[in-house]
Design a protein around this motif. Structure first.
Motif, PDB file in Angstrom:
ATOM      1  N   SER A  31      37.869  92.762 -61.059  1.00 34.10           N
ATOM      2  CA  SER A  31      36.787  92.046 -61.702  1.00 34.10           C
ATOM      3  C   SER A  31      37.238  91.740 -63.250  1.00 34.10           C
ATOM      4  CB  SER A  31      35.482  92.711 -61.440  1.00 34.10           C
ATOM      5  OG  SER A  31      35.538  93.848 -62.111  1.00 34.10           O
ATOM      6  N   ARG A  32      38.225  92.716 -63.683  1.00 34.28           N
ATOM      7  CA  ARG A  32      38.508  92.655 -65.048  1.00 34.28           C
ATOM      8  C   ARG A  32      39.082  91.433 -65.460  1.00 34.28           C
ATOM      9  NH1 ARG A  32      35.225  95.966 -64.456  1.00 34.28           N
ATOM     10  NH2 ARG A  32      35.397  97.820 -65.268  1.00 34.28           N
ATOM     11  N   ARG A  33      39.359  90.659 -64.732  1.00 36.20           N
ATOM     12  CA  ARG A  33      39.870  89.321 -65.044  1.00 36.20           C
ATOM     13  C   ARG A  33      39.041  88.358 -65.675  1.00 36.20           C
ATOM     14  NH1 ARG A  33      42.100  83.747 -62.123  1.00 36.20           N
ATOM     15  NH2 ARG A  33      42.182  82.679 -63.904  1.00 36.20           N
ATOM     16  N   TYR A  34      37.512  88.544 -65.282  1.00 34.87           N
ATOM     17  CA  TYR A  34      36.633  87.899 -65.982  1.00 34.87           C
ATOM     18  C   TYR A  34      35.629  88.776 -66.836  1.00 34.87           C
ATOM     19  CZ  TYR A  34      37.824  84.600 -62.376  1.00 34.87           C
ATOM     20  OH  TYR A  34      38.358  83.666 -61.631  1.00 34.87           O
ATOM     21  N   LEU A  35      35.851  90.137 -66.967  1.00 33.78           N
ATOM     22  CA  LEU A  35      34.991  91.070 -67.488  1.00 33.78           C
ATOM     23  C   LEU A  35      35.597  92.191 -68.234  1.00 33.78           C
ATOM     24  CD1 LEU A  35      31.896  91.947 -66.792  1.00 33.78           C
ATOM     25  CD2 LEU A  35      32.916  93.267 -65.133  1.00 33.78           C
ATOM     26  N   PRO A  36      35.610  91.847 -69.314  1.00 37.53           N
ATOM     27  CA  PRO A  36      36.562  92.936 -70.152  1.00 37.53           C
ATOM     28  C   PRO A  36      36.198  94.426 -69.825  1.00 37.53           C
ATOM     29  CG  PRO A  36      35.123  91.690 -71.624  1.00 37.53           C
ATOM     30  CD  PRO A  36      35.071  91.198 -70.280  1.00 37.53           C
ATOM     31  N   GLY A  37      34.823  94.759 -69.707  1.00 38.19           N
ATOM     32  CA  GLY A  37      34.542  96.048 -69.239  1.00 38.19           C
ATOM     33  C   GLY A  37      32.913  95.759 -69.030  1.00 38.19           C
ATOM     34  N   GLU A  38      32.503  97.025 -68.567  1.00 36.38           N
ATOM     35  CA  GLU A  38      30.978  97.470 -68.211  1.00 36.38           C
ATOM     36  C   GLU A  38      30.163  97.569 -69.204  1.00 36.38           C
ATOM     37  OE1 GLU A  38      30.538  99.188 -64.473  1.00 36.38           O
ATOM     38  OE2 GLU A  38      32.203  98.281 -63.433  1.00 36.38           O
ATOM     39  N   ASP A  39      30.592  98.063 -70.404  1.00 35.83           N
ATOM     40  CA  ASP A  39      29.707  98.473 -71.209  1.00 35.83           C
ATOM     41  C   ASP A  39      29.586  97.510 -72.677  1.00 35.83           C
ATOM     42  OD1 ASP A  39      32.017  99.341 -72.428  1.00 35.83           O
ATOM     43  OD2 ASP A  39      31.479 101.310 -72.687  1.00 35.83           O
ATOM     44  N   ALA A  40      28.559  97.485 -73.313  1.00 37.18           N
ATOM     45  CA  ALA A  40      28.547  96.580 -74.524  1.00 37.18           C
ATOM     46  C   ALA A  40      29.705  96.640 -75.421  1.00 37.18           C
ATOM     47  CB  ALA A  40      27.162  96.646 -75.075  1.00 37.18           C
ATOM     48  N   ALA A  41      30.147  97.745 -75.653  1.00 36.80           N
ATOM     49  CA  ALA A  41      31.177  97.900 -76.677  1.00 36.80           C
ATOM     50  C   ALA A  41      32.252  97.291 -76.142  1.00 36.80           C
ATOM     51  CB  ALA A  41      31.529  99.689 -76.513  1.00 36.80           C
ATOM     52  N   ALA A  42      32.440  97.141 -74.862  1.00 36.62           N
ATOM     53  CA  ALA A  42      33.844  96.397 -74.488  1.00 36.62           C
ATOM     54  C   ALA A  42      33.673  94.794 -74.882  1.00 36.62           C
ATOM     55  CB  ALA A  42      34.064  96.628 -72.940  1.00 36.62           C
ATOM     56  N   ALA A  43      32.270  94.370 -74.570  1.00 29.40           N
ATOM     57  CA  ALA A  43      32.046  93.032 -74.785  1.00 29.40           C
ATOM     58  C   ALA A  43      32.102  92.784 -76.460  1.00 29.40           C
ATOM     59  CB  ALA A  43      30.745  92.576 -74.395  1.00 29.40           C
ATOM     60  N   LEU A  44      31.832  93.797 -77.167  1.00 30.61           N
ATOM     61  CA  LEU A  44      31.857  93.383 -78.572  1.00 30.61           C
ATOM     62  C   LEU A  44      33.073  93.502 -79.344  1.00 30.61           C
ATOM     63  CD1 LEU A  44      28.363  95.052 -79.986  1.00 30.61           C
ATOM     64  CD2 LEU A  44      29.117  92.686 -79.451  1.00 30.61           C
ATOM     65  N   SER A  45      34.027  94.161 -78.537  1.00 29.56           N
ATOM     66  CA  SER A  45      35.232  94.541 -79.049  1.00 29.56           C
ATOM     67  C   SER A  45      36.081  93.339 -78.833  1.00 29.56           C
ATOM     68  CB  SER A  45      36.122  95.697 -78.938  1.00 29.56           C
ATOM     69  OG  SER A  45      36.643  95.808 -77.469  1.00 29.56           O
TER      70      SER A  45
END
Ligand code: FDA
Length: 308
Positions: A31-45
């Motif tokens: 799933s990481r192809r479309y989702l950099p990570g499961e937490d907000a910190a991953a999305a913000l970085s």
């Protein structure tokens, strides 16, 4: 509709499959192809990395069809915290929310109150609302219209495959609500949606022209063209140049993990590009819809399982 796509969209609606797969390490890795990570910190970085490439972001917390008002409140609180973190980090980053994740399936008023409070938050730029399956369209548009009347900062997604979308777009433009046009990602019956891809593509272009004409004539309409289809994007650019639509009247939006080269190319040509970054633990239905958009991706998933 191809059988693989049908199966993937069917899987996207199964809670049982979601429970089976969300915990499996190999599936999480895929799933990481479309989702950099499961937490907000991953999305913000990721939003920071995009900004360094000249691309702005749209962030969404995955999850849909919550079943209690407390869960809706929890989602709204997570968005409030995210917004504060976006502001502190100085990112050009908007939020995109799903009505059923803010309580649209619960008693009247739950979703409206959560949307209202999010729209009123300090630092809230345009607040985008995703469009889910066709049974939710009327209620979603009504909510967006109400909150836009109060706060003037709403945008909503509409799906080119639905027969009704032409008149919905007219209604939204009249009220000055920003429109994100996408092709549509759910399984819909022929009574609700166009089934042939080439007809959906043609409708998408016609709706885009309507939106660009509106921007050229009223000078205030704002549209986001959410697609990775470069042939459509080029047609939209050509039409916009012909009609002398101001460059700040629209942007192109893509999903994280899709069309990275196209994003960079568009930015290098001076287009405004925004990428939707998703995060959260409830990613299964959303991931199945991404696979359904391109069933060939299933082979990449299978290969990555075998090679690990
Ligand atoms: P199309 O499916 O024709 O794809 C064009 C090309 O893009 C393909 O040939 C392929 O190269 C590439 N591509 C597309 N999808 C891919 C994938 N999953 N993996 C790899 N490559 C892929 N839908 C909805 O119903 N409600 C919503 O709220 C939203 N919100 C939303 C926001 C944003 C910012 C985007 C970009 C999209 C959505 N969508 C959505 C999804 C949308 O409806 C649609 O399913 C996808 O964008 C795929 O359609 P395309 O327009 O990219 O065209």
């Amino acid at each position: 509709m191809g059988l693989a796509r049908e199966l993937l969209l069917w899987a996207s609606r199964s809670d049982w499959l979601a429970r089976q797969f969300q915990q499996r390490a190999f599936f999480r890795r895929a799933s990481r192809r479309y989702l950099p990570g499961e937490d907000a910190a991953a999305a913000l970085s990721t939003a920071r990395e995009l900004q360094d490439r000249g691309i702005v972001a749209l962030v969404t917390l995955l999850g849909e069809n919550i079943t209690t008002a407390a869960a809706a409140e929890d989602v709204a609180n997570q968005y409030t915290e995210l917004l504060a973190n976006i502001r502190d980090a100085g990112l050009d980053c908007q939020l995109s929310v799903k009505p059923t994740q803010l309580g649209m399936d619960l008693q009247d008023g739950v979703c409206l109150n959560q949307l209202r409070s999010l729209a009123a938050k300090e630092g809230q730029d345009l607040l985008w609302v995703d469009m889910e399956s066709s049974e939710y369209v009327d209620r979603t548009l009504d909510l967006v219209e109400t909150v836009h009347g109060e706060h003037g900062n709403m945008g909503v997604c509409v799906q080119a495959y639905l027969h009704r979308t032409g008149s919905d777009v007219e209604r939204l433009v009249k009220r000055g609500i920003a429109v994100r046009l996408v092709k549509g990602a759910y399984k819909e019956p022929p009574s609700a949606a166009i089934q042939k891809k080439r007809h959906v593509d043609a409708t998408y272009l016609n709706l885009s022209k309507y939106l660009l004409d509106a921007a050229a004539s009223d000078g205030v309409s704002f549209s986001a063209f959410g697609t990775h289809d470069m042939s459509l994007i080029r047609s939209i650019q050509d039409y916009s140049a012909k009609k002398e639509v101001p460059a700040n009247a629209y942007e192109f939006e893509m999903l994280y993990g899709i069309g990275r080269d196209s994003q960079s190319k568009l930015v290098s040509e001076g287009a405004r590009v925004r990428v939707l970054v998703s995060y959260g633990a409830s990613w299964f239905p959303w991931y199945m819809r991404r696979l359904a958009e391109r069933p060939a991706n299933v082979w990449f998933v299978a290969k990555s399982i075998v090679s690990n």
